[in-house]
Design an enzyme around this catalytic site. Structure first.
Site, PDB file in Angstrom:
ATOM      1  N   TYR A  33       0.661  -1.146   0.021  1.00  0.00           N
ATOM      2  CA  TYR A  33       0.145  -0.063  -0.057  1.00  0.00           C
ATOM      3  C   TYR A  33       0.737   1.306  -0.026  1.00  0.00           C
ATOM      4  O   TYR A  33       2.070   1.357   0.379  1.00  0.00           O
ATOM      5  CB  TYR A  33      -1.054   0.213   1.119  1.00  0.00           C
ATOM      6  CG  TYR A  33      -0.315   0.377   2.424  1.00  0.00           C
ATOM      7  CD1 TYR A  33      -0.574   1.815   3.026  1.00  0.00           C
ATOM      8  CD2 TYR A  33       0.543  -0.378   3.311  1.00  0.00           C
ATOM      9  CE1 TYR A  33       0.239   2.068   4.127  1.00  0.00           C
ATOM     10  CE2 TYR A  33       0.928  -0.277   4.490  1.00  0.00           C
ATOM     11  CZ  TYR A  33       0.670   1.147   4.854  1.00  0.00           C
ATOM     12  OH  TYR A  33       1.329   1.587   6.165  1.00  0.00           O
ATOM     13  N   ARG A  52       8.645   4.395  -4.129  1.00  0.00           N
ATOM     14  CA  ARG A  52       8.452   3.232  -3.219  1.00  0.00           C
ATOM     15  C   ARG A  52       7.499   2.137  -3.504  1.00  0.00           C
ATOM     16  O   ARG A  52       7.873   0.767  -3.238  1.00  0.00           O
ATOM     17  CB  ARG A  52       8.219   4.073  -1.849  1.00  0.00           C
ATOM     18  CG  ARG A  52       8.313   3.337  -0.555  1.00  0.00           C
ATOM     19  CD  ARG A  52       8.345   3.919   0.713  1.00  0.00           C
ATOM     20  NE  ARG A  52       6.996   4.344   0.956  1.00  0.00           N
ATOM     21  CZ  ARG A  52       6.764   5.257   1.789  1.00  0.00           C
ATOM     22  NH1 ARG A  52       7.607   5.350   3.009  1.00  0.00           N
ATOM     23  NH2 ARG A  52       5.426   5.673   2.093  1.00  0.00           N
ATOM     24  N   ARG A 100      -7.812 -20.434  -2.055  1.00  0.00           N
ATOM     25  CA  ARG A 100      -6.861 -20.205  -1.069  1.00  0.00           C
ATOM     26  C   ARG A 100      -5.658 -21.069  -0.993  1.00  0.00           C
ATOM     27  O   ARG A 100      -5.825 -22.628  -0.966  1.00  0.00           O
ATOM     28  CB  ARG A 100      -7.423 -20.120   0.291  1.00  0.00           C
ATOM     29  CG  ARG A 100      -6.688 -19.898   1.488  1.00  0.00           C
ATOM     30  CD  ARG A 100      -7.457 -19.914   2.942  1.00  0.00           C
ATOM     31  NE  ARG A 100      -6.418 -19.301   4.037  1.00  0.00           N
ATOM     32  CZ  ARG A 100      -5.560 -20.126   4.585  1.00  0.00           C
ATOM     33  NH1 ARG A 100      -5.380 -21.412   4.185  1.00  0.00           N
ATOM     34  NH2 ARG A 100      -4.577 -19.315   5.405  1.00  0.00           N
ATOM     35  N   LYS A 147       6.539  -1.931   2.142  1.00  0.00           N
ATOM     36  CA  LYS A 147       5.239  -1.530   2.754  1.00  0.00           C
ATOM     37  C   LYS A 147       4.147  -2.417   2.824  1.00  0.00           C
ATOM     38  O   LYS A 147       3.329  -2.143   1.700  1.00  0.00           O
ATOM     39  CB  LYS A 147       5.054   0.107   2.082  1.00  0.00           C
ATOM     40  CG  LYS A 147       3.816   0.937   2.770  1.00  0.00           C
ATOM     41  CD  LYS A 147       4.075   2.319   2.327  1.00  0.00           C
ATOM     42  CE  LYS A 147       3.092   3.385   3.265  1.00  0.00           C
ATOM     43  NZ  LYS A 147       3.339   3.478   4.416  1.00  0.00           N
ATOM     44  N   GLU A 179      11.248   2.933  14.832  1.00  0.00           N
ATOM     45  CA  GLU A 179      10.416   4.111  14.315  1.00  0.00           C
ATOM     46  C   GLU A 179       9.169   3.849  15.155  1.00  0.00           C
ATOM     47  O   GLU A 179       8.807   2.924  15.916  1.00  0.00           O
ATOM     48  CB  GLU A 179      10.287   3.884  13.174  1.00  0.00           C
ATOM     49  CG  GLU A 179       9.666   2.396  12.523  1.00  0.00           C
ATOM     50  CD  GLU A 179       9.766   2.047  11.015  1.00  0.00           C
ATOM     51  OE1 GLU A 179       9.847   2.906  10.219  1.00  0.00           O
ATOM     52  OE2 GLU A 179       9.748   0.887  10.649  1.00  0.00           O
ATOM     53  N   LEU A 204      10.898   1.406   7.592  1.00  0.00           N
ATOM     54  CA  LEU A 204      10.472   1.804   6.319  1.00  0.00           C
ATOM     55  C   LEU A 204      10.970   2.885   5.670  1.00  0.00           C
ATOM     56  O   LEU A 204      11.296   3.996   6.559  1.00  0.00           O
ATOM     57  CB  LEU A 204       8.757   2.121   6.492  1.00  0.00           C
ATOM     58  CG  LEU A 204       8.169   2.525   5.348  1.00  0.00           C
ATOM     59  CD1 LEU A 204       8.081   1.191   4.332  1.00  0.00           C
ATOM     60  CD2 LEU A 204       7.002   3.126   5.501  1.00  0.00           C
TER      61      LEU A 204
END
Length: 284
Positions: A33, A52, A100, A147, A179, A204
């Protein structure tokens, strides 16, 4: 005016937007995301965010279903359709839907979803009075530079911070701050050195943090990219956090102890102003 989202080529009212139950983002958090701020109806530092996005997708072997230029066009279309002046555009891409199985099926079509969210950024009350943070053990996976939509550890940290009356959690590993749960952590030492983590798999790579570092260097501030301890943070002259949706927020207390005199410091305040000027000047 109903909010409009984008799902796999269609612009839909948000309450009608759907993805399949078998989508791997839902079943396995198999996706990436990004969040880009919007000021004055324009995207802030969007090229950095989309770079990114491409890197994160490449790290997990996920191919974007459209080009970066097409994503930018979708972002602008959503801003216009939602009449968004200030807030964020959220983007999520997953590997797609199939029965799945831990091993992804061949030939899957990735799922692409975007939506907007109105948010006060420029006149945030938190920026004026500063925010409190608490510290928690860092229980995340080893590839924090990706991310990923797998954010359970961050959700738990945010919930615990909220329960303690704090805005954010700073996460600790081996006695060092990695962070925030959704932000980059910074301190200003007694001898005016700005300290934040260097880029690695442990954190990140913050797009906002990268821009702030450049702005700070232009003002002549010395920057050290290294880990810092909780003791260093508690002894710092100032502390602040940065992220795409908050820009720069002064940290005025850590685990209940004041940072400096317990009020927003001049360096954090100045860097927030510089970033706002940068955002307004370069937004597209």
């Amino acid at each position: 005016m109903p909010r409009i989202a984008y799902v796999n080529g269609a612009y839909l009212p948000l309450d009608e937007a759907r993805v399949p139950v078998l989508d791997r983002g839902f079943l396995f958090a198999d996706g990436i995301y990004e969040v880009t701020a919007v000021l004055g109806g324009r995207l802030v530092d969007n090229a950095s965010h989309l770079a990114r996005l491409e890197r994160s997708c490449a790290e997990i072997g996920l191919t974007l279903p459209v080009t970066i230029d097409e994503i930018t066009a979708i972002q602008h279309a959503l801003i216009a359709r939602n009449g968004l002046a200030e807030g964020v555009v959220y983007l999520q891409v997953t590997r797609g839907a199939a029965d799945r199985d831990f091993v992804a099926a061949e030939g899957m079509t990735p799922t692409l979803v975007l939506f907007t969210q109105a948010k006060r950024i420029t006149d945030s009350p938190a920026a004026a009075k500063g925010v409190a943070v608490c510290t928690l053990p860092d229980i995340r996976w080893a590839r924090r530079d990706i991310k990923s939509v797998a954010l359970l550890a961050q959700v738990l940290a945010k919930q615990e911070a909220h329960a303690r009356g704090c805005f954010e959690a700073w996460m600790l590993e081996d006695g060092l701050v990695t962070e925030g749960s959704s932000s980059t952590a910074w301190i200003l030492t007694a001898d005016n050195r700005l300290v934040t983590r260097a880029r690695s798999h442990k954190t990140l790579p913050g797009c906002t943090a990268l821009a702030i570092a450049a702005l700070a260097a232009e003002t002549g501030l010395a920057i050290e990219e290294r880990p810092f301890s909780l003791d260093e943070a508690l002894a710092a002259r100032e502390a602040f956090l940065s992220s795409a949706s908050t820009f720069v927020l002064p940290v005025v207390s850590i685990d209940g102890a004041p940072v400096g005199d317990g009020t927003p410091g001049p360096i954090a305040t100045r860097l927030r102003q510089l970033y706002l000027e940068f955002a307004r000047r370069t937004a597209t």
